[in-house]
Scaffold this motif. Sequence first.
Motif, mmCIF file in Angstrom:
data_model
loop_
_atom_site.group_PDB
_atom_site.id
_atom_site.type_symbol
_atom_site.label_atom_id
_atom_site.label_comp_id
_atom_site.label_asym_id
_atom_site.label_seq_id
_atom_site.Cartn_x
_atom_site.Cartn_y
_atom_site.Cartn_z
ATOM 1 N N PHE A 150 0.819 -1.211 0.000
ATOM 2 C CA PHE A 150 0.000 0.000 0.000
ATOM 3 C C PHE A 150 0.857 1.267 0.000
ATOM 4 O O PHE A 150 0.494 2.270 -0.629
ATOM 5 C CB PHE A 150 -0.934 -0.004 1.209
ATOM 6 C CG PHE A 150 -1.993 1.048 1.166
ATOM 7 C CD1 PHE A 150 -3.070 0.939 0.309
ATOM 8 C CD2 PHE A 150 -1.930 2.157 2.003
ATOM 9 C CE1 PHE A 150 -4.063 1.921 0.265
ATOM 10 C CE2 PHE A 150 -2.914 3.136 1.970
ATOM 11 C CZ PHE A 150 -3.981 3.020 1.105
ATOM 12 N N GLY A 151 1.977 1.231 0.691
ATOM 13 C CA GLY A 151 2.815 2.419 0.789
ATOM 14 C C GLY A 151 3.533 2.784 -0.490
ATOM 15 O O GLY A 151 4.159 3.851 -0.570
ATOM 16 N N ALA A 152 3.430 1.932 -1.510
ATOM 17 C CA ALA A 152 4.135 2.171 -2.771
ATOM 18 C C ALA A 152 3.190 2.449 -3.931
ATOM 19 O O ALA A 152 3.615 2.399 -5.090
ATOM 20 C CB ALA A 152 5.027 0.978 -3.110
ATOM 21 N N VAL A 153 1.934 2.751 -3.664
ATOM 22 C CA VAL A 153 0.985 2.912 -4.769
ATOM 23 C C VAL A 153 1.326 4.112 -5.654
ATOM 24 O O VAL A 153 0.976 4.126 -6.843
ATOM 25 C CB VAL A 153 -0.479 3.017 -4.266
ATOM 26 C CG1 VAL A 153 -0.924 1.721 -3.624
ATOM 27 C CG2 VAL A 153 -0.655 4.197 -3.327
ATOM 28 N N ARG A 154 2.020 5.120 -5.114
ATOM 29 C CA ARG A 154 2.393 6.282 -5.916
ATOM 30 C C ARG A 154 3.742 6.100 -6.616
ATOM 31 O O ARG A 154 4.116 6.910 -7.483
ATOM 32 C CB ARG A 154 2.440 7.537 -5.049
ATOM 33 C CG ARG A 154 1.121 8.231 -4.871
ATOM 34 C CD ARG A 154 0.672 9.000 -6.105
ATOM 35 N NE ARG A 154 1.318 10.310 -6.232
ATOM 36 C CZ ARG A 154 1.415 10.966 -7.368
ATOM 37 N NH1 ARG A 154 0.963 10.434 -8.499
ATOM 38 N NH2 ARG A 154 1.992 12.154 -7.407
ATOM 39 N N VAL A 155 4.496 5.079 -6.256
ATOM 40 C CA VAL A 155 5.792 4.834 -6.891
ATOM 41 C C VAL A 155 5.559 4.431 -8.348
ATOM 42 O O VAL A 155 4.653 3.645 -8.641
ATOM 43 C CB VAL A 155 6.564 3.726 -6.142
ATOM 44 C CG1 VAL A 155 7.853 3.349 -6.879
ATOM 45 C CG2 VAL A 155 6.874 4.179 -4.711
ATOM 46 N N PRO A 156 6.352 4.960 -9.290
ATOM 47 C CA PRO A 156 6.160 4.604 -10.703
ATOM 48 C C PRO A 156 6.238 3.102 -10.943
ATOM 49 O O PRO A 156 6.976 2.388 -10.261
ATOM 50 C CB PRO A 156 7.312 5.336 -11.405
ATOM 51 C CG PRO A 156 7.641 6.487 -10.499
ATOM 52 C CD PRO A 156 7.408 5.977 -9.107
ATOM 53 N N VAL A 157 5.468 2.651 -11.910
ATOM 54 C CA VAL A 157 5.431 1.227 -12.246
ATOM 55 C C VAL A 157 6.821 0.710 -12.575
ATOM 56 O O VAL A 157 7.203 -0.407 -12.185
ATOM 57 C CB VAL A 157 4.472 0.999 -13.438
ATOM 58 C CG1 VAL A 157 4.560 -0.440 -13.934
ATOM 59 C CG2 VAL A 157 3.042 1.338 -13.044
ATOM 60 N N GLU A 158 7.609 1.520 -13.273
ATOM 61 C CA GLU A 158 8.961 1.108 -13.675
ATOM 62 C C GLU A 158 9.863 0.837 -12.478
ATOM 63 O O GLU A 158 10.904 0.177 -12.621
ATOM 64 C CB GLU A 158 9.588 2.178 -14.569
ATOM 65 C CG GLU A 158 8.913 2.317 -15.922
ATOM 66 C CD GLU A 158 7.679 3.202 -15.908
ATOM 67 O OE1 GLU A 158 7.200 3.550 -17.000
ATOM 68 O OE2 GLU A 158 7.180 3.539 -14.808
ATOM 69 N N HIS A 159 9.483 1.328 -11.324
ATOM 70 C CA HIS A 159 10.276 1.110 -10.113
ATOM 71 C C HIS A 159 9.590 0.142 -9.149
ATOM 72 O O HIS A 159 9.985 0.040 -7.985
ATOM 73 C CB HIS A 159 10.554 2.443 -9.427
ATOM 74 C CG HIS A 159 11.477 3.333 -10.200
ATOM 75 N ND1 HIS A 159 12.845 3.261 -10.096
ATOM 76 C CD2 HIS A 159 11.211 4.301 -11.122
ATOM 77 C CE1 HIS A 159 13.394 4.159 -10.907
ATOM 78 N NE2 HIS A 159 12.427 4.801 -11.536
ATOM 79 N N GLY A 160 8.555 -0.543 -9.617
ATOM 80 C CA GLY A 160 7.916 -1.564 -8.812
ATOM 81 C C GLY A 160 6.654 -1.145 -8.100
ATOM 82 O O GLY A 160 6.048 -1.960 -7.391
#
Length: 413
Positions: free
Chosen positions: A57-67
Amino acid sequence: MTAQAHSLPALSTGTDYAALAARFRPIFQRIAAGALDRELGRQLPHEPIQWLKTAGFGAVRVPVEHGGAGASLPQLLQLLIELAEADSNLPQALRAHFAFVEDRLNAHASSAQDVWFKRFVDGELVGNAWTEVGSVKIGDVITRVSRQGDQWVVNGTKYYSTGSLFSDWIDLFARRDDTGADVIAAVRTRQPGIQQTDDWDGFGQRTTGSGTSTFTNAVVEAENIIDFATRFKYQTAFYQLVLLAVISGSGRAAVRDFVHETQQRKRIFSHGNAPAVSQDPQIQQVIGKASAQVYAAEAATLRAGDASQRAYLARFGADESAEREANIAAELESAQAQVAAIELVLRATSDLFNTLGASGTSTAKQLDRHWRNARTAASHNPVIYKERIVGDWEINGTEPPTVWQIGGGIKQQ
């Protein structure tokens, strides 16, 4: 002045929201199932936070290219509203985390943030320690970062350390001893120099993991001392948007619970309008109005989120003037949404009690928690000042402040 164009890194411009939400809704349901017991016993949501960490959940804003999931900012807010409906303490506990993620997203315009993105994708969370304790004067910073031998250390005490009890890192606002510059120190939480206390005594949002954090020679790596002047420009808008998600979700939860109580209620009043409460047109009117009020608050929150998303994208453009205008719009729209949403949700969460008798005030039901939680979240950034700021812009074109502090004022003689 126009900045030099450069190749764009991976951006978070949005994803399929239905698929994204489907990942987390089963967790939200589990969280909702235990929310009342946590409220009654003031039990901190360590396990629910872990569920969210494990699910990414904490990574939902991280770009797809970075996982990450590559969600847009409005999509993040929609998720936070759904989470707030389940338990409004959780999105507020994660507020500092998503603000730090947003800052690293913006920093990616000028320097690679792969290390931080990986940490977010691995489930690491960031807490908050900004507000000074004691007789600090407005504009001053007591918490200091200084050199001690071959390492940097932090010393100071902070309050309102929301989410820090669940975090792996702390986003700490401090001042450098050597240069006097204000900085963000990203401090690892698990170390001997940090003491955390759950001493938040507010009547709402009681399990956000807030309270006092004390730093005594807490170590911070040099690469994690970040010049505050580089902080993302729409940060105050972003912090407010998360609070608006909390408030909107509290309103949704109130409508949900009062609808359930109304459906289950057997007793009626002799001077009512129907043989069953659920069929009483005045009761239906109360529920319908509250539902509409919450709908409008949520809509205002998401529209303001669009403005901050545009500010994020403008950070990666080649037009400094356009970026500046986008940041001003983000701040103004978050303030406008704040003014509207707070009044709507506080009215709804109070008026809903008109659907029930005195039994609606039972402490076992904790129906008042929705108003208490919304009122507490609404108290963080005084709405009266935002009303004035919006009015000053409308009348005089005065740009809104994007950074502000709280502290001791000047005593009048």
